[in-house]
Design a protein around this motif. Structure first.
Motif, PDB file in Angstrom:
ATOM      1  N   LEU A  34      -5.174 -88.673  13.526  1.00  0.00           N
ATOM      2  CA  LEU A  34      -4.887 -89.716  13.070  1.00  0.00           C
ATOM      3  C   LEU A  34      -5.906 -89.496  11.952  1.00  0.00           C
ATOM      4  CD1 LEU A  34      -4.717 -92.822  12.340  1.00  0.00           C
ATOM      5  CD2 LEU A  34      -7.086 -93.103  13.059  1.00  0.00           C
ATOM      6  N   SER A  35      -6.236 -88.377  11.599  1.00  0.00           N
ATOM      7  CA  SER A  35      -7.072 -87.805  10.152  1.00  0.00           C
ATOM      8  C   SER A  35      -6.163 -87.033  10.157  1.00  0.00           C
ATOM      9  CB  SER A  35      -8.526 -87.473  10.766  1.00  0.00           C
ATOM     10  OG  SER A  35      -9.234 -87.016   9.357  1.00  0.00           O
ATOM     11  N   ALA A  36      -5.159 -86.210  10.238  1.00  0.00           N
ATOM     12  CA  ALA A  36      -4.604 -85.198   9.744  1.00  0.00           C
ATOM     13  C   ALA A  36      -3.464 -86.302   9.607  1.00  0.00           C
ATOM     14  CB  ALA A  36      -3.779 -84.020  10.284  1.00  0.00           C
ATOM     15  N   ALA A  37      -2.855 -86.810   9.329  1.00  0.00           N
ATOM     16  CA  ALA A  37      -1.788 -88.140   9.793  1.00  0.00           C
ATOM     17  C   ALA A  37      -2.631 -89.045   7.776  1.00  0.00           C
ATOM     18  CB  ALA A  37      -1.521 -89.076  10.183  1.00  0.00           C
ATOM     19  N   ARG A  38      -3.687 -89.393   8.379  1.00  0.00           N
ATOM     20  CA  ARG A  38      -4.326 -89.603   7.323  1.00  0.00           C
ATOM     21  C   ARG A  38      -4.523 -89.085   5.548  1.00  0.00           C
ATOM     22  NH1 ARG A  38      -8.776 -91.464   8.735  1.00  0.00           N
ATOM     23  NH2 ARG A  38      -8.326 -93.825   9.689  1.00  0.00           N
ATOM     24  N   SER A  39      -5.001 -88.306   5.599  1.00  0.00           N
ATOM     25  CA  SER A  39      -4.839 -86.781   5.107  1.00  0.00           C
ATOM     26  C   SER A  39      -3.830 -86.917   4.071  1.00  0.00           C
ATOM     27  CB  SER A  39      -5.508 -85.360   5.341  1.00  0.00           C
ATOM     28  OG  SER A  39      -5.723 -84.661   4.163  1.00  0.00           O
ATOM     29  N   ARG A  40      -2.737 -86.481   4.496  1.00  0.00           N
ATOM     30  CA  ARG A  40      -1.514 -86.204   4.477  1.00  0.00           C
ATOM     31  C   ARG A  40      -0.601 -87.159   3.406  1.00  0.00           C
ATOM     32  NH1 ARG A  40      -0.285 -83.872   9.483  1.00  0.00           N
ATOM     33  NH2 ARG A  40       0.998 -85.776  10.317  1.00  0.00           N
ATOM     34  N   ALA A  41      -0.985 -88.652   4.051  1.00  0.00           N
ATOM     35  CA  ALA A  41      -0.296 -89.561   3.732  1.00  0.00           C
ATOM     36  C   ALA A  41      -1.101 -89.661   2.178  1.00  0.00           C
ATOM     37  CB  ALA A  41      -0.890 -91.516   4.379  1.00  0.00           C
ATOM     38  N   GLU A  42      -2.502 -90.054   2.138  1.00  0.00           N
ATOM     39  CA  GLU A  42      -3.201 -89.696   1.174  1.00  0.00           C
ATOM     40  C   GLU A  42      -2.747 -88.817  -0.045  1.00  0.00           C
ATOM     41  OE1 GLU A  42      -7.552 -89.438   2.021  1.00  0.00           O
ATOM     42  OE2 GLU A  42      -7.430 -91.284   2.922  1.00  0.00           O
ATOM     43  N   GLU A  43      -2.957 -87.775   0.117  1.00  0.00           N
ATOM     44  CA  GLU A  43      -2.401 -86.283  -1.221  1.00  0.00           C
ATOM     45  C   GLU A  43      -0.557 -87.132  -0.867  1.00  0.00           C
ATOM     46  OE1 GLU A  43      -1.874 -83.874   1.529  1.00  0.00           O
ATOM     47  OE2 GLU A  43      -3.956 -82.331   1.707  1.00  0.00           O
ATOM     48  N   GLU A  44       0.340 -87.962  -0.421  1.00  0.00           N
ATOM     49  CA  GLU A  44       1.752 -87.875  -0.588  1.00  0.00           C
ATOM     50  C   GLU A  44       1.588 -89.222  -1.154  1.00  0.00           C
ATOM     51  OE1 GLU A  44       5.549 -87.953  -0.793  1.00  0.00           O
ATOM     52  OE2 GLU A  44       3.824 -86.527   0.020  1.00  0.00           O
ATOM     53  N   ILE A  45       0.051 -90.017  -1.474  1.00  0.00           N
ATOM     54  CA  ILE A  45       0.344 -91.271  -2.566  1.00  0.00           C
ATOM     55  C   ILE A  45      -0.455 -91.082  -3.700  1.00  0.00           C
ATOM     56  CG2 ILE A  45      -1.367 -93.269  -2.712  1.00  0.00           C
ATOM     57  CD1 ILE A  45      -0.506 -93.905  -0.099  1.00  0.00           C
ATOM     58  N   ALA A  46      -0.925 -89.929  -3.823  1.00  0.00           N
ATOM     59  CA  ALA A  46      -2.095 -89.277  -5.425  1.00  0.00           C
ATOM     60  C   ALA A  46      -0.307 -88.741  -5.665  1.00  0.00           C
ATOM     61  CB  ALA A  46      -2.703 -88.413  -4.680  1.00  0.00           C
ATOM     62  N   ARG A  47       0.118 -88.130  -5.291  1.00  0.00           N
ATOM     63  CA  ARG A  47       1.651 -87.538  -5.268  1.00  0.00           C
ATOM     64  C   ARG A  47       2.266 -88.002  -6.481  1.00  0.00           C
ATOM     65  NH1 ARG A  47       5.885 -85.260  -4.502  1.00  0.00           N
ATOM     66  NH2 ARG A  47       6.971 -85.913  -3.197  1.00  0.00           N
ATOM     67  N   LEU A  48       2.385 -89.245  -5.743  1.00  0.00           N
ATOM     68  CA  LEU A  48       3.360 -90.112  -6.172  1.00  0.00           C
ATOM     69  C   LEU A  48       3.218 -90.892  -7.448  1.00  0.00           C
ATOM     70  CD1 LEU A  48       5.177 -91.466  -2.568  1.00  0.00           C
ATOM     71  CD2 LEU A  48       6.571 -89.822  -4.131  1.00  0.00           C
ATOM     72  N   ARG A  49       2.003 -91.749  -7.299  1.00  0.00           N
ATOM     73  CA  ARG A  49       1.192 -92.208  -7.827  1.00  0.00           C
ATOM     74  C   ARG A  49       0.705 -91.688  -9.433  1.00  0.00           C
ATOM     75  NH1 ARG A  49      -4.223 -94.941  -4.917  1.00  0.00           N
ATOM     76  NH2 ARG A  49      -3.368 -96.935  -4.152  1.00  0.00           N
ATOM     77  N   GLN A  50       1.081 -89.846  -8.610  1.00  0.00           N
ATOM     78  CA  GLN A  50       1.085 -89.094 -10.237  1.00  0.00           C
ATOM     79  C   GLN A  50       2.416 -88.945 -11.221  1.00  0.00           C
ATOM     80  OE1 GLN A  50      -1.082 -87.725 -12.019  1.00  0.00           O
ATOM     81  NE2 GLN A  50      -0.027 -86.918 -13.545  1.00  0.00           N
ATOM     82  N   ILE A  51       3.337 -88.666 -10.118  1.00  0.00           N
ATOM     83  CA  ILE A  51       4.368 -88.833 -10.815  1.00  0.00           C
ATOM     84  C   ILE A  51       4.634 -90.444 -11.519  1.00  0.00           C
ATOM     85  CG2 ILE A  51       7.121 -88.970 -10.207  1.00  0.00           C
ATOM     86  CD1 ILE A  51       6.762 -87.058  -7.873  1.00  0.00           C
TER      87      ILE A  51
END
Length: 486
Positions: A34-51
């Motif tokens: 769950l922690s790894a999935a949350r970390s990946r989701a946060e990274e993807e959200i940060a990347r999409l927000r930057q885009i």
């Protein structure tokens, strides 16, 4: 000791302690997943927000990375007009009790070049007799003022007469001077008028339909298709000059290259398609080179790597470009060395820094700014002096920057936008550091981007840029009928 997790009921241990250990191990595994999935989701959200921030900035924000002085002037234009209108008001229109006049503001009202033609207007008194004694007045001085005037462009008609001559004795043959050649056979425009149409369209960004409206106000009705025909025929006559200019540029030892989109009407489809205009520029002024600055534009229907290869066939030397991978094919044979642009490297970190708190991006911008500070000091010196200064002052900064970027890349997520910006720089490091060993090479490719800007203005204000039976007809110089440019 942890035991293997199983879901088969008959394989579960019967001992309570083993069951407890099994449950704890299962919970720990789920928590880690769950922690790894949350970390990946946060990274993807940060990347999409930057885009999204970059897209919003591209759509709604200012395009340049610094405030454009022209835009600032436009913002102040209304204020200055209001102040000028107040100054022009007569004294009687003010309030009955005059307010104390403020200090006169300092305004740059322009200068009057000495080479402009002058027309003197004498405003003299009608009676030069003294009102007291009746004696003659004599001059003791004069007040002279100068104002800038404009004679609006106006049409005129050039009437060409060619007399015919014949002999009264033999009555054989007629003698007449040959008619001068015209760009438009049996047409009405002079070469000066066609040049004016071309400059207005491509340099002043006035599409032909607007020019037709301007001419109509002066009583000359010219259809847009007529103006388009003049442009197409002029392009055919300019084609040898374009070929000569491009050949002269390819004989240089260093060039800039860039490309921009060109919307082209596609007859039959009722829509436009995106083509490309490639710009190849030479600018040796920063290091005092002997060649004059020049730029040539070449039309292409697409952005394939074969286009610059064909355009620059025979060129050997340094080509300064952005990060577009299509230019790499030019360097495969070894005759062309690619120098990349630090401005494009900086742009990736600038987008991150403007999107919010980004300490690594801010630090990268500060380090790159030191490279530009050195360039500002050595601009205008000869190539060898620039190379020595770069080796002594810039090379250590560049080496430190590479080490720092590699360290940051190992610490951030590989899928983040910051990692993409760092990899963009490190993957092009050889071309980015070429300017350290060659004083002729600039730190960026801004010279050619400034040449691209007029094309972008024309594209924005007069879409589409080209409409013809074949999209290459106008740019390549085809003087056929039916060419129509917006």
């Amino acid at each position: 000791m942890l035991v293997a997790v199983t879901t088969a009921p008959d394989l579960l241990p019967s001992d309570p302690n083993e069951l407890r250990a099994l449950l704890l191990a299962e919970r720990a595994r789920h928590a880690a997943e769950l922690s790894a999935a949350r970390s990946r989701a946060e990274e993807e959200i940060a990347r999409l927000r930057q885009i999204i921030r970059e897209l919003q900035r591209h759509r709604f924000g200012r395009r340049a990375e610094r405030l454009d002085p022209d835009q600032l002037a436009l913002a102040l234009e209304d204020l200055e007009q209001t102040l000028a209108a107040k100054e022009a008001e007569p004294a009687g229109s003010a309030a009955s009790k005059p307010a104390p006049s403020p200090a006169r503001r300092t305004v740059n009202r322009g200068n009057l070049p000495a080479d402009l033609p002058r027309e003197e207007i004498l405003i003299d008194v009608a009676d030069k007799t003294c009102r007291c004694c009746g004696g003659a007045l004599h001059p003791i001085g004069e007040d002279v003022s100068q104002r800038l005037d404009l004679v609006p462009a106006r049409f005129r008609v050039l009437v060409t007469r060619r007399p015919k001559y014949a002999c009264r004795r033999c009555e054989e043959g007629v003698v007449q001077a040959a008619a001068p050649a015209r760009i438009v056979d049996a047409g009405i425009p002079t070469e000066a008028l066609i040049a004016h149409v071309l400059v207005s369209k491509y340099a002043d960004h006035l599409p032909l339909y607007r020019q037709a409206q301007i001419y109509a106000r002066q009583g000359v009705d010219l259809d847009r298709s007529t103006l388009a025909d003049w442009v197409g025929r002029a392009a055919w006559y300019l084609r040898p000059l374009h070929e000569r200019l491009l050949a002269n540029l390819k004989a240089s030892g260093k060039l800039f290259a860039d490309e921009t989109t060109a919307p082209v009407l596609d007859p039959g489809r009722g829509s436009t398609k995106t083509s490309q205009l490639w710009a190849y520029a030479r600018d040796d002024r920063p290091w005092g080179g002997p060649e004059p600055p020049a730029v040539a534009y070449v039309y292409a229907p697409d952005r394939k790597a074969e286009r610059p290869v064909a355009h620059l066939r025979g060129f050997t030397g340094v080509l300064q470009v952005d990060g577009y991978a299509g230019y790499r094919k030019l360097s495969e044979a070894g005759a062309v060395r690619l120098a990349f642009c630090w401005s494009h490297v900086r742009r990736g970190f600038y987008d991150l820094q403007t999107g919010g708190s980004a300490p690594i991006a801010s630090e990268a911008l500060l380090r790159i700014a030191k490279l530009y500070a050195v360039e500002a000091e050595i601009r205008g010196r000869d190539a060898e002096a620039r190379r020595r200064e770069r080796q002594a002052r810039t090379a250590p900064l560049v080496a430190e920057l590479k080490t720092w970027l590699e360290k940051q890349l190992a610490a951030v997520s590989r899928k983040s936008t910051l990692a993409e910006a760092i990899r963009y720089a490190l993957s092009r490091w050889e071309g980015l550091t070429l300017f350290l060993d060659d004083g002729r090479v600039e730190i960026d490719s801004n010279s050619v981007e400034r040449c691209i800007r007029p094309l972008a203005l024309t594209r924005n204000y007069a879409q589409p840029m080209i409409m013809c039976r074949s999209p290459a007809e106008l740019i390549a110089g085809y003087a056929g009928t039916g060419v129509c440019c917006a």
